[in-house]
Design a protein around this motif. Structure first.
Motif, mmCIF file in Angstrom:
data_model
loop_
_atom_site.group_PDB
_atom_site.id
_atom_site.type_symbol
_atom_site.label_atom_id
_atom_site.label_comp_id
_atom_site.label_asym_id
_atom_site.label_seq_id
_atom_site.Cartn_x
_atom_site.Cartn_y
_atom_site.Cartn_z
ATOM 1 N N SER A 1 -23.559 25.446 27.750
ATOM 2 C CA SER A 1 -22.562 25.824 28.752
ATOM 3 C C SER A 1 -22.057 27.222 28.432
ATOM 4 N N THR B 1 -19.644 30.835 30.255
ATOM 5 C CA THR B 1 -19.005 31.539 31.361
ATOM 6 C C THR B 1 -19.941 32.649 31.818
ATOM 7 N N VAL C 1 -17.350 29.211 34.895
ATOM 8 C CA VAL C 1 -17.871 28.340 33.839
ATOM 9 C C VAL C 1 -18.941 27.424 34.436
ATOM 10 N N ILE C 2 -20.126 27.430 33.839
ATOM 11 C CA ILE C 2 -21.218 26.558 34.280
ATOM 12 C C ILE C 2 -21.651 25.698 33.096
ATOM 13 N N GLU C 3 -21.695 24.412 33.316
ATOM 14 C CA GLU C 3 -22.050 23.475 32.246
ATOM 15 C C GLU C 3 -23.477 22.956 32.427
ATOM 16 N N ASN C 4 -24.042 22.488 31.325
ATOM 17 C CA ASN C 4 -25.349 21.812 31.310
ATOM 18 C C ASN C 4 -26.484 22.676 31.850
ATOM 19 N N MET C 5 -26.453 23.959 31.520
ATOM 20 C CA MET C 5 -27.606 24.796 31.804
ATOM 21 C C MET C 5 -28.692 24.501 30.766
ATOM 22 N N VAL D 1 -29.539 25.057 36.852
ATOM 23 C CA VAL D 1 -28.367 24.489 37.530
ATOM 24 C C VAL D 1 -28.302 25.061 38.943
#
Length: 370
Positions: free
Chosen positions: A332, A334, A319-323, A302
């Protein structure tokens, strides 16, 4: 596996459970002896202090587990499970009950929870390849197209203060036996607590500590001993910083204070903007100057934008999504900068799930990507 509820969880101290295939007994790992035989203890609360305590961050755990696994004389005789230390006894008892009540076919479901040495070493090799690539890009290989193993080390074996090591009851053979010599030479803390000799001026006793090689103010390589503290005294200032109630809560809950503060260098009096985290194995407060904070452009495939990078630099959770995991799966989580590890750590949703493989048996293990 059925997931019964989620709550926010943090990276924590871990340990290993072992399933001995010869007699289907479950224990909590304590050590590997000189003969390569596994030493474990039964899940008895009176023996809680004797179990192995491991830093659960991915980089520390992969290095530790690979070295630990290859010390075993016959590792195929065991299956290992990574669990939270504070839940080890309960989980071990539940796992033993499951083993006792399950058929051979049902026990095959346990394989999805085992720590896979293949996956661990793949992750470790990938990390080594990334380091080599970084060295080549930085031009620090002095024009050579090959990099020797020594280039991975911050310090060399001949520079280690072996006299000091002997005073605390350690030598090269022992450090290699417990799998921490490489870690020390790379400049990192040992991933687990190590029993050492401690002389308080009146008597010599054995204590648990993490070790690290450091250059002191005189330019000498010394052994830094990080002793275990029972708890943090937040009433005392830390390098001039007075902790707020929110600071204390954040450090105890996540291990990270979550903001940049100005600390005072006790030698020079210089004011240094820094992050503060808690070493979860020793309960020691660790600071990291913002001068040394680096945020990469990508995290698990990402691309981070400027706003996200600034959130991380500010020490706040993001928060990071779609790693993308090493197995190619989307996830996803934190993430937050940790001053102790000097890197971003993952604060996953509740990793310890309750699994009901049959209607009559339930046990808990840590759900890992390994």
């Amino acid at each position: 596996m059925k997931n019964i509820g989620n709550h926010t969880a943090v990276s924590e101290v871990s340990t290993l459970l072992v399933l001995r295939h010869s007699n289907n007994s479950v224990g909590i790992v304590q050590a590997v002896n000189r003969s390569g035989n596994l030493v474990d203890v039964q899940p008895d609360r009176t023996k809680v202090d004797t179990v192995m305590r491991i830093d659960s961050s991915e980089s520390s755990f992969t290095d530790f587990y690979s070295d630990f696994y290859h010390q075993l004389k016959d590792p195929s005789e065991y299956s290992f499970f990574k669990v939270r230390e504070f839940e080890a006894q309960e989980t071990a008892k539940g796992l033993q009950k499951y083993i006792d009540d399950s058929s051979d076919v049902e026990r095959q479901d346990l394989k999805k929870f085992e720590v896979s040495i293949e996956a661990v070493e793949t992750a470790r090799n990938q990390k080594s390849a990334e380091r080599e690539s970084s060295v080549l890009k930085d031009g620090s290989s002095n024009g050579s197209s090959t990099i020797s193993n020594r280039s991975h080390y911050r310090y060399q074996i001949e520079d280690v203060p072996w006299g000091t090591m002997a005073e605390i009851g350690l030598d090269r053979e022992k450090l290699e036996e417990i799998g921490v010599l490489d870690t020390l030479l790379k400049g990192y803390k040992t991933p687990m607590l190590i029993p050492i000799l401690f002389n308080d001026g009146e008597a010599v006793s054995e204590i648990d500590a993490r070790l690290q090689l450091r250059i002191d103010d005189d330019g000498e390589l010394v052994v830094k001993v990080h002793r275990v503290c029972k708890k943090v005294d937040f009433r005392k200032k830390f390098k001039g910083h007075k902790f707020t109630r929110e600071d204390r809560v954040n450090l105890l809950n996540s291990g990270n204070m979550g903001r940049v503060v100005e600390l005072i260098d006790k030698v020079t009096g210089e004011i240094i903007p820094s992050l503060i985290s808690l070493d979860r194995l020793t309960n020691e407060l660790i600071s990291l100057s913002m001068e040394f904070v680096r945020i990469h452009d990508f995290l698990c495939s990402v691309r981070l934008d400027l706003e996200q990078k600034q959130v991380l630099r500010d020490g706040k959770p993001l928060v990071i999504e779609n790693m993308v995991s090493k197995k190619g799966k989307l996830f996803s989580a934190t993430v937050q900068l940790n001053a102790d590890r000097q890197w971003v750590e993952f604060l996953f949703e509740n990793k310890c799930r309750r699994g009901q493989l049959t209607k009559r048996k339930t046990f808990r293990v840590k759900d890992e990507i390994y």
